[in-house]
Design a protein around this motif. Structure first.
Motif, PDB file in Angstrom:
ATOM      1  N   LEU A 163       0.814  -1.209   0.000  1.00 38.45           N
ATOM      2  CA  LEU A 163       0.000   0.000   0.000  1.00 38.45           C
ATOM      3  C   LEU A 163       0.846   1.256   0.000  1.00 38.45           C
ATOM      4  O   LEU A 163       0.435   2.304  -0.514  1.00 38.45           O
ATOM      5  N   ALA A 164       2.057   1.172   0.553  1.00 40.91           N
ATOM      6  CA  ALA A 164       2.936   2.345   0.570  1.00 40.91           C
ATOM      7  C   ALA A 164       3.306   2.793  -0.840  1.00 40.91           C
ATOM      8  O   ALA A 164       3.690   3.940  -1.052  1.00 40.91           O
ATOM      9  N   LYS A 165       3.211   1.892  -1.827  1.00 34.96           N
ATOM     10  CA  LYS A 165       3.554   2.238  -3.199  1.00 34.96           C
ATOM     11  C   LYS A 165       2.326   2.504  -4.061  1.00 34.96           C
ATOM     12  O   LYS A 165       2.451   2.801  -5.250  1.00 34.96           O
ATOM     13  N   ALA A 166       1.120   2.387  -3.506  1.00 33.25           N
ATOM     14  CA  ALA A 166      -0.097   2.724  -4.242  1.00 33.25           C
ATOM     15  C   ALA A 166      -0.159   4.239  -4.415  1.00 33.25           C
ATOM     16  O   ALA A 166       0.253   5.002  -3.542  1.00 33.25           O
ATOM     17  N   THR A 167      -0.678   4.676  -5.550  1.00 38.94           N
ATOM     18  CA  THR A 167      -0.731   6.112  -5.824  1.00 38.94           C
ATOM     19  C   THR A 167      -2.016   6.724  -5.273  1.00 38.94           C
ATOM     20  O   THR A 167      -2.987   6.022  -4.978  1.00 38.94           O
ATOM     21  N   LEU A 168      -2.008   8.034  -5.151  1.00 39.70           N
ATOM     22  CA  LEU A 168      -3.190   8.787  -4.724  1.00 39.70           C
ATOM     23  C   LEU A 168      -3.860   9.351  -5.975  1.00 39.70           C
ATOM     24  O   LEU A 168      -3.247  10.118  -6.713  1.00 39.70           O
ATOM     25  N   PRO A 169      -5.106   8.979  -6.237  1.00 37.66           N
ATOM     26  CA  PRO A 169      -5.727   9.334  -7.512  1.00 37.66           C
ATOM     27  C   PRO A 169      -6.232  10.766  -7.555  1.00 37.66           C
ATOM     28  O   PRO A 169      -6.468  11.408  -6.525  1.00 37.66           O
ATOM     29  N   GLY A 170      -6.396  11.259  -8.791  1.00 38.87           N
ATOM     30  CA  GLY A 170      -7.067  12.531  -9.022  1.00 38.87           C
ATOM     31  C   GLY A 170      -6.165  13.742  -8.891  1.00 38.87           C
ATOM     32  O   GLY A 170      -5.051  13.682  -8.359  1.00 38.87           O
ATOM     33  N   ALA A 171      -6.683  14.865  -9.397  1.00 41.38           N
ATOM     34  CA  ALA A 171      -5.999  16.153  -9.245  1.00 41.38           C
ATOM     35  C   ALA A 171      -6.162  16.627  -7.811  1.00 41.38           C
ATOM     36  O   ALA A 171      -7.272  16.599  -7.256  1.00 41.38           O
ATOM     37  N   LYS A 172      -5.063  17.088  -7.207  1.00 41.29           N
ATOM     38  CA  LYS A 172      -5.069  17.331  -5.768  1.00 41.29           C
ATOM     39  C   LYS A 172      -4.423  18.670  -5.403  1.00 41.29           C
ATOM     40  O   LYS A 172      -3.705  19.268  -6.193  1.00 41.29           O
ATOM     41  N   ARG A 173      -4.679  19.064  -4.162  1.00 41.39           N
ATOM     42  CA  ARG A 173      -3.988  20.188  -3.534  1.00 41.39           C
ATOM     43  C   ARG A 173      -3.154  19.660  -2.383  1.00 41.39           C
ATOM     44  O   ARG A 173      -3.458  18.605  -1.822  1.00 41.39           O
ATOM     45  N   VAL A 174      -2.128  20.395  -2.028  1.00 40.97           N
ATOM     46  CA  VAL A 174      -1.336  20.082  -0.832  1.00 40.97           C
ATOM     47  C   VAL A 174      -1.436  21.287   0.086  1.00 40.97           C
ATOM     48  O   VAL A 174      -1.008  22.399  -0.267  1.00 40.97           O
ATOM     49  N   LEU A 175      -2.032  21.075   1.241  1.00 44.48           N
ATOM     50  CA  LEU A 175      -2.240  22.145   2.213  1.00 44.48           C
ATOM     51  C   LEU A 175      -1.312  21.950   3.401  1.00 44.48           C
ATOM     52  O   LEU A 175      -1.068  20.815   3.827  1.00 44.48           O
ATOM     53  N   ARG A 176      -0.822  23.041   3.940  1.00 39.60           N
ATOM     54  CA  ARG A 176       0.022  22.990   5.138  1.00 39.60           C
ATOM     55  C   ARG A 176      -0.744  23.587   6.302  1.00 39.60           C
ATOM     56  O   ARG A 176      -1.232  24.734   6.218  1.00 39.60           O
ATOM     57  N   ALA A 177      -0.856  22.816   7.373  1.00 41.31           N
ATOM     58  CA  ALA A 177      -1.524  23.296   8.583  1.00 41.31           C
ATOM     59  C   ALA A 177      -0.526  24.115   9.402  1.00 41.31           C
ATOM     60  O   ALA A 177       0.519  23.604   9.815  1.00 41.31           O
ATOM     61  N   VAL A 178      -0.868  25.376   9.623  1.00 37.61           N
ATOM     62  CA  VAL A 178       0.019  26.309  10.320  1.00 37.61           C
ATOM     63  C   VAL A 178      -0.634  26.688  11.644  1.00 37.61           C
ATOM     64  O   VAL A 178      -1.812  27.079  11.691  1.00 37.61           O
ATOM     65  N   GLY A 179       0.124  26.535  12.719  1.00 39.99           N
ATOM     66  CA  GLY A 179      -0.398  26.829  14.045  1.00 39.99           C
ATOM     67  C   GLY A 179      -0.493  28.315  14.321  1.00 39.99           C
ATOM     68  O   GLY A 179      -0.021  29.156  13.540  1.00 39.99           O
ATOM     69  N   PRO A 180      -1.081  28.692  15.451  1.00 34.16           N
ATOM     70  CA  PRO A 180      -1.275  30.114  15.781  1.00 34.16           C
ATOM     71  C   PRO A 180       0.023  30.906  15.836  1.00 34.16           C
ATOM     72  O   PRO A 180       0.048  32.096  15.516  1.00 34.16           O
ATOM     73  N   GLU A 181       1.150  30.247  16.219  1.00 36.09           N
ATOM     74  CA  GLU A 181       2.431  30.961  16.297  1.00 36.09           C
ATOM     75  C   GLU A 181       3.191  30.901  14.979  1.00 36.09           C
ATOM     76  O   GLU A 181       4.332  31.367  14.894  1.00 36.09           O
ATOM     77  N   GLY A 182       2.585  30.322  13.940  1.00 33.90           N
ATOM     78  CA  GLY A 182       3.242  30.229  12.635  1.00 33.90           C
ATOM     79  C   GLY A 182       3.992  28.937  12.413  1.00 33.90           C
ATOM     80  O   GLY A 182       4.546  28.730  11.329  1.00 33.90           O
ATOM     81  N   SER A 183       4.034  28.049  13.404  1.00 30.58           N
ATOM     82  CA  SER A 183       4.774  26.799  13.250  1.00 30.58           C
ATOM     83  C   SER A 183       3.992  25.837  12.363  1.00 30.58           C
ATOM     84  O   SER A 183       2.765  25.887  12.270  1.00 30.58           O
TER      85      SER A 183
END
Length: 476
Positions: free
Chosen positions: A347-367
């Motif tokens: 499963l580690a080599k299975a792909t993720l299907p479809g057109a996607k976004r990559v979002l970064r979760a940023v904490g209140p202090e910017g971390s």
């Protein structure tokens, strides 16, 4: 510099010819470029290699000489060779900016366009991104180990050929190196060039002091003297101090001394003591000789007094545990608007299907808290349950956070949208991003695992596709 479209694997061209024969050349397709394991058994990677990759896409043309060579292989039909005469890359590329911290199992580049154009560029994109990301990551690790010390890239003579040498110099400075010994890289990329002299300089003169004096006469304001040709503490350092006094009397200053062998922690402590006692606290100590992040860390832990680390082989070749190659891959995720995935027993080599976004979760202090891969139309917020892409049974809840896009459109219709950034800007982004990572992600031994999760909608899509494949196999 033009890169020939023949810098590719043969199967890219045979697939293109096959797509043309099957009437599939103009189907719209989407590919993701990503890697599955963080390099060097570490907690992160530093993204690099985008600008040269985009240059290649913009300039992609087949010359008559190249088409003639393909004809001589007797593999391709005249129709395909004629098709190549007007071939251009007119697709779209979404990517992070260079110097960004990135992680395994999240799309770095997403490339969309006709099936033939996005297929052909696979090899050259992987060639550029894999190597430069690997070297930039190695440089960031080495610079982290160096603390307040400077790191200079010294690896040209051990790099994988001229192209590898140039790419390594560029990537090393994105990762935090302050300069390079590679003069051509200095000219091409606007990098500071730094260097000393070789042992052969000292050996070419009757004695060491004469050699040092000659070098200081030639470069009175930029001399760094290599002090270990004969004996560092009883010959090299005393002679360097003599030359420092002579330069000072003439209104100049010795820039530094270089240690290139022996116990660098001990020798740098003794060199600092001797230079300070002689009245030259400003003379800097440069160390070289098979350095990497582990050696530099040990030098500092043992009280070494090195100001500058000249790192060659292990930086330019990105050697070390988990190094050698990044292992980035380029996988089809959609065709004609339909999501596609590769299923495998691992499963580690299975792909993720479809057109996607990559979002970064940023904490209140910017971390930085974690990254999230989701479908383009997903609506996710803090409190959403998200899943490990390699183990669907493992899940977590997004904490209260601000979600920001890690990537942006950097090329559209085959044209770059952003001017190429100075390497100093990329290096500053690298420094800033690393400072915002959890401290545990930056350690060398058993680093903290920064979470890269997938959204519930992406998980559901993957499950539906797997079930559809299972059903089709049962019917067969």
């Amino acid at each position: 510099m033009r890169i020939s479209p023949l810098l590719t694997d043969l199967y890219e061209l045979t697939m293109l010819a096959g797509y043309l024969e099957e009437g599939m050349a103009d189907k719209q397709a989407v590919f993701d470029l990503y890697f599955r394991t963080n390099p060097f058994e570490g907690g992160y990677a530093i993204f690099a290699g985008l600008a040269p990759a985009l240059d290649c896409l913009e300039q992609l043309r087949f010359t008559e000489e190249e088409i003639g060579y393909l004809a001589s292989l007797h593999l391709f039909k005249p129709r395909f060779l004629e098709y190549l005469r007007t071939f251009r890359f007119c697709g779209t590329v979404v990517a992070p900016l260079e110097g960004s911290v990135v992680f395994a199992n999240e799309p770095l580049l997403t490339v969309s366009g006709t099936l033939t154009e996005v297929q052909l560029v696979e090899t050259v994109l992987l060639n550029s991104i894999n190597f430069q990301t690997l070297v930039a990551t190695k440089a960031a690790r080495i610079c982290s180990a160096a603390g307040d010390g400077e790191v200079i890239e010294f690896g040209l003579r051990r790099a994988q050929g001229p192209d590898g040498g140039l790419s390594a110099s560029r990537a090393a400075c994105i990762g935090g190196a302050k300069g390079t010994s590679n003069v051509l890289a200095g000219m091409d990329f606007g990098l500071p060039v730094r260097g000393t002299h070789a042992h052969s300089w000292v050996q070419s003169f009757p004695d060491e002091l004469t050699a040092f004096r000659a070098y200081a006469d030639a470069f009175p304001d930029s001399s760094v003297l290599l002090v270990d040709t004969y004996d560092t503490l009883t010959s090299g350092l005393p002679n360097a101090i003599t030359v420092a006094r002579e330069l000072h009397a003439r209104g100049h200053n010795l820039r530094g001394i270089r240690l290139d062998s022996g116990d660098l922690a001990y020798l740098s402590r003794e060199a600092r003591r001797m230079l300070d006692a002689a009245g030259f606290p400003e003379v800097r100590i440069l160390a070289s000789n098979e350095l990497d992040e582990w050696v530099i860390e040990s030098i500092r832990n043992e009280g070494g007094r090195v100001d500058i680390y000249g790192v060659g082989t292990k930086l330019a070749t990105a050697s070390g545990p988990g190094g050698v190659a990044l292992g980035g891959v380029y996988k089809l995720v959609a065709i004609d608007g339909q999501p596609k995935m590769k299923r495998t027993s691992d499963l580690a080599k299975a792909t993720l299907p479809g057109a996607k976004r990559v979002l970064r979760a940023v904490g209140p202090e910017g971390s930085y808290l974690q990254d999230l891969v989701c479908l383009e139309d997903d609506a996710v917020t803090g409190g959403t349950t998200v899943y490990d892409p390699t183990n669907p049974l493992r899940h977590t809840t997004l904490p209260p956070c601000r979600l920001v896009d890690l990537r942006q459109v950097v090329m559209e219709r085959g044209q770059r949208l952003l001017a190429e950034e100075p390497i100093e800007t990329m290096a500053e982004r690298c420094r800033r991003d690393l400072a915002l990572l959890p401290q545990g992600c930056r350690r060398f031994v058993n680093p903290h695992r920064y979470k890269v999760s997938i959204s519930p909608q992406l998980k559901a899509l993957r499950c539906r596709l797997i079930e559809a494949m299972n059903a089709g196999r049962r019917q067969a």
